[in-house]
Design an enzyme around this catalytic site. Structure first.
Site, PDB file in Angstrom:
ATOM      1  N   HIS A 183      -7.915 -24.751  19.522  1.00  0.00           N
ATOM      2  CA  HIS A 183      -7.680 -23.966  18.297  1.00  0.00           C
ATOM      3  C   HIS A 183      -6.970 -24.749  17.198  1.00  0.00           C
ATOM      4  O   HIS A 183      -6.058 -24.248  16.548  1.00  0.00           O
ATOM      5  CB  HIS A 183      -6.881 -22.698  18.635  1.00  0.00           C
ATOM      6  CG  HIS A 183      -7.619 -21.719  19.490  1.00  0.00           C
ATOM      7  ND1 HIS A 183      -8.974 -21.686  19.610  1.00  0.00           N
ATOM      8  CD2 HIS A 183      -7.155 -20.731  20.314  1.00  0.00           C
ATOM      9  CE1 HIS A 183      -9.342 -20.731  20.441  1.00  0.00           C
ATOM     10  NE2 HIS A 183      -8.255 -20.140  20.901  1.00  0.00           N
TER      11      HIS A 183
ATOM     12  N   GLU B  27     -14.892 -13.722  18.968  1.00  0.00           N
ATOM     13  CA  GLU B  27     -14.532 -14.841  18.064  1.00  0.00           C
ATOM     14  C   GLU B  27     -15.807 -15.503  17.521  1.00  0.00           C
ATOM     15  O   GLU B  27     -16.362 -16.421  18.131  1.00  0.00           O
ATOM     16  CB  GLU B  27     -13.667 -15.856  18.816  1.00  0.00           C
ATOM     17  CG  GLU B  27     -12.380 -15.295  19.400  1.00  0.00           C
ATOM     18  CD  GLU B  27     -11.797 -16.190  20.478  1.00  0.00           C
ATOM     19  OE1 GLU B  27     -11.485 -17.362  20.160  1.00  0.00           O
ATOM     20  OE2 GLU B  27     -11.659 -15.741  21.631  1.00  0.00           O
TER      21      GLU B  27
ATOM     22  N   HIS C 155      -9.091 -14.371  15.876  1.00  0.00           N
ATOM     23  CA  HIS C 155      -8.835 -14.187  17.306  1.00  0.00           C
ATOM     24  C   HIS C 155      -8.344 -12.770  17.600  1.00  0.00           C
ATOM     25  O   HIS C 155      -7.428 -12.569  18.392  1.00  0.00           O
ATOM     26  CB  HIS C 155      -7.788 -15.213  17.765  1.00  0.00           C
ATOM     27  CG  HIS C 155      -7.877 -15.579  19.212  1.00  0.00           C
ATOM     28  ND1 HIS C 155      -7.644 -14.689  20.233  1.00  0.00           N
ATOM     29  CD2 HIS C 155      -8.193 -16.749  19.812  1.00  0.00           C
ATOM     30  CE1 HIS C 155      -7.790 -15.285  21.394  1.00  0.00           C
ATOM     31  NE2 HIS C 155      -8.130 -16.532  21.170  1.00  0.00           N
TER      32      HIS C 155
HETATM   33  C1  G6D Z   1      -6.919 -19.378  26.813  1.00  0.00           C
HETATM   34  O1  G6D Z   1      -9.071 -20.323  27.318  1.00  0.00           O
HETATM   35  C2  G6D Z   1      -8.419 -19.272  26.609  1.00  0.00           C
HETATM   36  C3  G6D Z   1      -8.780 -19.364  25.155  1.00  0.00           C
HETATM   37  O2  G6D Z   1     -10.175 -19.163  24.983  1.00  0.00           O
HETATM   38  C4  G6D Z   1      -7.998 -18.317  24.373  1.00  0.00           C
HETATM   39  O3  G6D Z   1      -8.323 -18.423  23.007  1.00  0.00           O
HETATM   40  C5  G6D Z   1      -6.512 -18.526  24.603  1.00  0.00           C
HETATM   41  O4  G6D Z   1      -6.194 -18.453  25.978  1.00  0.00           O
HETATM   42  C6  G6D Z   1      -5.688 -17.447  23.893  1.00  0.00           C
HETATM   43  O5  G6D Z   1      -6.507 -20.674  26.509  1.00  0.00           O
END
Ligand code: G6D
Length: 346
Positions: free
Chosen positions: A104, A313, A178
């Protein structure tokens, strides 16, 4: 007819909360901290139901956040080993020490920034446009990137998200929101009894680090086949390796079509008294079912259940920097970024 309105109020010590209300009594609260949605309060059978996960103060987002409702950037998802090449140059981003990838957009990214905000009110919608200038080299990404996200609430009960961006050097850009939905309004409940439709023939296979392997797999005869609406629960109960690997869903779905004629995904509340339709011009949607086990944070005074939310997302699929057929997230100075996603509450 009641005028659509926006109230502005302090949100903790550092941020501002903008409360957008439409003529049907639907209220969407958004904050400049991370250009986030905080609440989406829908009148259902005479009650007010908050259908997204969010905290009650800015400070909580800085201490226990898991990207609740946040704008994610510069690049949603994981960039494997934090490395990519672009325009003949190689780049190495800071990586998460836990598994050596960049999630991210890296740490302290778009979700922690205080964005500028501008309010707009018209007869049929109210909007807040958030803007943020990501300096050249932020989290290792080249180019100064000017990012804009406009949240609009309409009298058709649509939450419209418009993304725009421009860069002064070639860079990568793949934003998303998100948001975690729980249409019961009770995040102590798993989303297992929600029903889901996703118009996608294929999904991207992930490995033990939840990075894509490069395999795009047919959903046919797998728990990933949501081309006919069905309960989410089956992805929590199945022994299918891709679901048991992540304890649910944490996968990109490659959408069969894009645009705003028909929804590409629909979530329905267990009591079938509320649905959220998703429309997007993005080619993929990552669906994550909040498998935080017992580690979920306290939210609005209650403990988040394992699987207490589900994200939609919209984005270009993670893996685009690495694999052919996953899309393109390169952004160049002469081609500004533009995309739209709509969540329609019915
Ligand atoms: C974990 O793997 C998941 C991600 O896809 C998510 O966005 C995050 O938690 C909040 O890392």
């Amino acid at each position: 007819m009641e005028v659509l309105k926006i109230n502005k109020q302090e949100f903790g010590e550092t941020a501002i909360l903008y409360s957008l209300t439409n003529d049907n009594g639907l209220t969407m609260n958004v904050t400049n901290l991370g250009a986030r949605i905080v609440d989406l309060i829908v009148p259902v059978n005479g009650e007010e139901r908050n259908i997204v996960l969010g905290f009650e103060s800015a400070e909580e987002y800085l201490t226990k956040d898991i990207y609740f409702g946040a704008t994610i950037g510069r690049v949603a998802g994981r960039i494997k080993h934090g490395s990519f090449s672009l325009d003949g140059k190689s780049y190495q981003l800071p990586v998460n020490p836990e598994n050596g990838h960049t999630l991210h957009g890296g740490t302290e990214s778009f979700e922690t920034k205080l964005w500028d905000a501008e309010i707009e009110e018209t007869t049929n919608q109210v909007s807040v446009t958030f803007s943020y200038v990501s300096p050249n080299g932020e989290n290792g990404f080249p180019g100064e990137l000017k990012a804009y996200v406009r949240y609009s609430l309409t009298n058709e009960n649509e939450w419209i998200i418009d993304y725009q961006a421009e860069t002064d050097q070639p860079t990568l850009y793949n934003p998303t929101n998100h948001v975690y939905f729980n249409l019961t309004g009770d995040m102590t409940q798993s989303v297992g009894e929600h029903e889901l439709f996703v118009y996608a023939d294929r999904f991207a296979v992930v490995d033990e680090d939840t990075t894509v392997t490069g395999e795009l797999r047919s959903v046919e005869e797998t728990p990933f086949d949501f081309r006919k609406t069905k309960s989410v629960e089956q992805v929590f109960q199945t022994t299918y390796e891709q679901n048991s690997l992540v304890d649910g869903l944490d996968h990109p779905f490659m959408l069969n079509q894009t645009g705003f004629e028909a929804p590409q995904a629909i979530i329905t509340a267990p009591e079938k008294d509320l649905t959220v339709e998703m429309y997007t011009d993005r080619p993929a949607v990552v669906i994550f079912t909040a498998q935080f086990g017992n580690e979920g944070p306290e939210v609005r005074g209650q403990k988040l259940a394992n699987h207490g939310g589900i994200t939609l997302e919209t984005q270009v699929s993670p893996g685009a920097v690495e694999f052919e057929g996953f899309g393109n997230i390169e952004l160049y100075p002469d081609a500004p970024y533009q995309s739209r996603t709509i969540f329609k509450i019915k």
